[in-house]
Design an enzyme around this catalytic site. Structure first.
Site, short mmCIF file in Angstrom:
data_model
loop_
_atom_site.label_atom_id
_atom_site.label_comp_id
_atom_site.label_asym_id
_atom_site.label_seq_id
_atom_site.Cartn_x
_atom_site.Cartn_y
_atom_site.Cartn_z
N HIS A 308 99.07 60.82 74.31
CA HIS A 308 99.03 60.14 73.02
C HIS A 308 100.02 58.99 73.05
CE1 HIS A 308 99.21 59.50 68.67
NE2 HIS A 308 98.06 60.14 68.62
N ASP A 366 92.48 66.14 69.51
CA ASP A 366 91.07 66.25 69.90
C ASP A 366 90.83 67.34 70.94
OD1 ASP A 366 90.02 64.26 68.25
OD2 ASP A 366 90.74 62.70 69.59
#
Ligand code: CMC
Length: 432
Positions: A308, A366
């Protein structure tokens, strides 16, 4: 204003510029570089905006090192445990938790704006039934601006409010229409006595020929996933909505731009890509091979659902979803999920690997969300649409914040030009 500043000195000319330093409520301070070009004749260079604050915002705070996510100051863990999606929508839009009456009024307004114009439904017939639902949804959302000529003044707070309620209420209906189109099934109209997520499940899975019973476990799981996805400060799609909206375009067009940005596999499209990856890996004994590929600089493969831009520790949303997986799957009668086993194993192996440790690569939101969506019977191609429905309130909140800010200007980044210098045109007869 501030009395704190950094001084930047041009080593050649000795020219000094004072850059104001602003201190936030939380997080790192920022330097105001708006006078840098006029004072020193230079721009800043920050591809991917990794170190640039593009706006001031009071909506969401992320501390990537500590794994903290706050909506309007409230920790995501507390909202996930005690709140519900519509209350979170109200919180994001208005900045405060609603009173009982305010929540009831908001809930009623969303429930009674769920219908879409019948002409919009006909748009779906223009798409092939194998069209990706994200393509249909972004197209149909953009075309909403052709319908609501009564509320086009973006500087009128009442118009903004009506827009917010319309898009939040209608996006599930549009998403369900896209899904039914891919199946070749009749569209199921919304039912306003149902909660947001129950209504969505019914529009997705009911058929006119049968009664449809809503599974409360499924509705609750969806509601929780939606809370976790509702906002994430200046991410790619939200920044896209702000940038598109900064020109004063129709807010529906700005949201459609956000949906398009979300679709990419580096952003919201990762939830679909994770399941594709887990299915491709197939069995636990092949995980090492895929981890090795993810580490290979000559192989474009990445572990989807890992890494991320902001989180350099465990994404708190992933932690919540990981914890809910067993409970939800058991509640749905699917306790033996080979996909979940595979995902847990992959996480275990990756988190022990020097490459992932050194680069601070952890599962993101996700990584586990697709496992729940799949258990709910939602097909992979609809995963990112679900993300878009949930994130819509975040986009709307940021768009409203930007439009209401008197200091907002059209977004217009500069560049480091490294193309050809000025040269003269040569007629084709004189070219070699
Ligand atoms: N697998 C293998 N290596 C990775 C991964 C990964 N998933 N993610 C990052 N890296 C490596 C990358 O190769 C780079 O290595 P090096 O420094 O040696 O060049 C380093 O880690 C930093 O990566 P980056 O691409 O510079 O980081 P970024 O902040 O630009 O990208 C990201 C962030 C999320 C796009 C990236 O981690 C990624 O592609 N992850 C997989 C896709 C994914 O799961 N996306 C969902 C993001 S969370 C939800 C959302 O935003 O919607």
């Amino acid at each position: 204003m501030t009395d704190k500043h950094f001084t930047l000195t041009d080593p050649e000319s000795g020219t000094e510029t004072k850059l104001n330093r602003y201190d936030p409520t939380l997080g790192p301070s920022v330097l105001d570089i708006t006078s840098l070009y006029s004072d020193q004749g230079v721009f800043t260079y920050d591809p991917g905006f990794g170190a640039t604050a593009s706006c001031t915002s009071q909506v969401t705070y992320v501390d990537g090192e500590a794994g903290v996510l706050l909506y309007r100051g409230y920790p995501i863990e507390q909202l996930a445990e005690h709140s519900n999606y519509l209350e979170v929508c109200y919180l994001l839009l208005h900045g405060e938790l609603p009173s009982r009456e305010e929540l009831a009024e908001f809930d009623k307004s969303i429930r009674t704006h769920t219908m879409i114009n019948e002409s919009l439904l006909r748009f779906f017939n223009g798409f092939h039934n194998d069209a990706h639902p994200m393509a249909m949804v972004s197209g149909v959302v953009a075309s909403l601006s052709a319908f609501y000529h009564d509320t086009t003044d973006i500087y009128n707070p009442e118009h903004r409010d009506i827009f917010a309620h319309r898009i939040i209420a209608k996006l599930p209906t549009i998403a369900a229409a896209a899904y039914k189109h891919t199946l070749g099934q009749p569209f199921i109209y919304p039912k306003n006595d149902l909660s947001y997520c129950s209504n969505l499940l019914r529009m997705f899975f009911a058929v006119p020929a049968d009664e449809y019973e809503i599974d409360p476990v499924a509705a609750e799981a969806l509601d929780l996933l939606f809370i976790l996805h509702a906002d994430h400060e200046q991410n790619c799609s939200t920044s896209t909505v702000r940038l598109a909206g900064s020109s004063g375009t129709s807010p529906y067009s700005a949201i459609a731009a956000g949906i398009s940005a979300l679709w990419g596999p580096a952003h919201g499209g990762a939830n679909e890509a994770v399941i594709n990856m887990l299915e491709e890996i197939g069995t636990a004994d092949r995980i090492d091979e895929y981890v090795a590929r993810a580490k290979d600089k000559n192989d474009p493969f990445r572990l989807m659902g890992f890494g991320h831009r902001v989180y350099k520790s465990y994404d708190p949303r992933a932690a919540i979803i990981r914890n809910m997986c067993h409970r939800v799957l058991a509640g749905l009668g699917q306790q033996d999920s080979p996909l979940l086993e595979q995902a847990l194993k992959l996480e275990e192996i990756a988190l022990k690997d020097e490459y992932f440790i050194e680069k601070n690569l952890y599962p993101n939101v996700d990584f586990y969300s697709g496992i729940i969506y799949q258990a709910l019977g939602i097909p992979k191609s609809m995963f990112t649409v679900m993300f878009a429905i949930a994130r819509c309130v975040g986009w709307v909140t940021h768009w409203c914040e930007m439009v209401a800010d008197p200091n907002s200007r059209i977004g217009r980044p500069r560049q480091l030009y490294n193309g050809p210098a000025k040269r003269d045109y040569l007629p084709v007869s004189e070219r070699n």
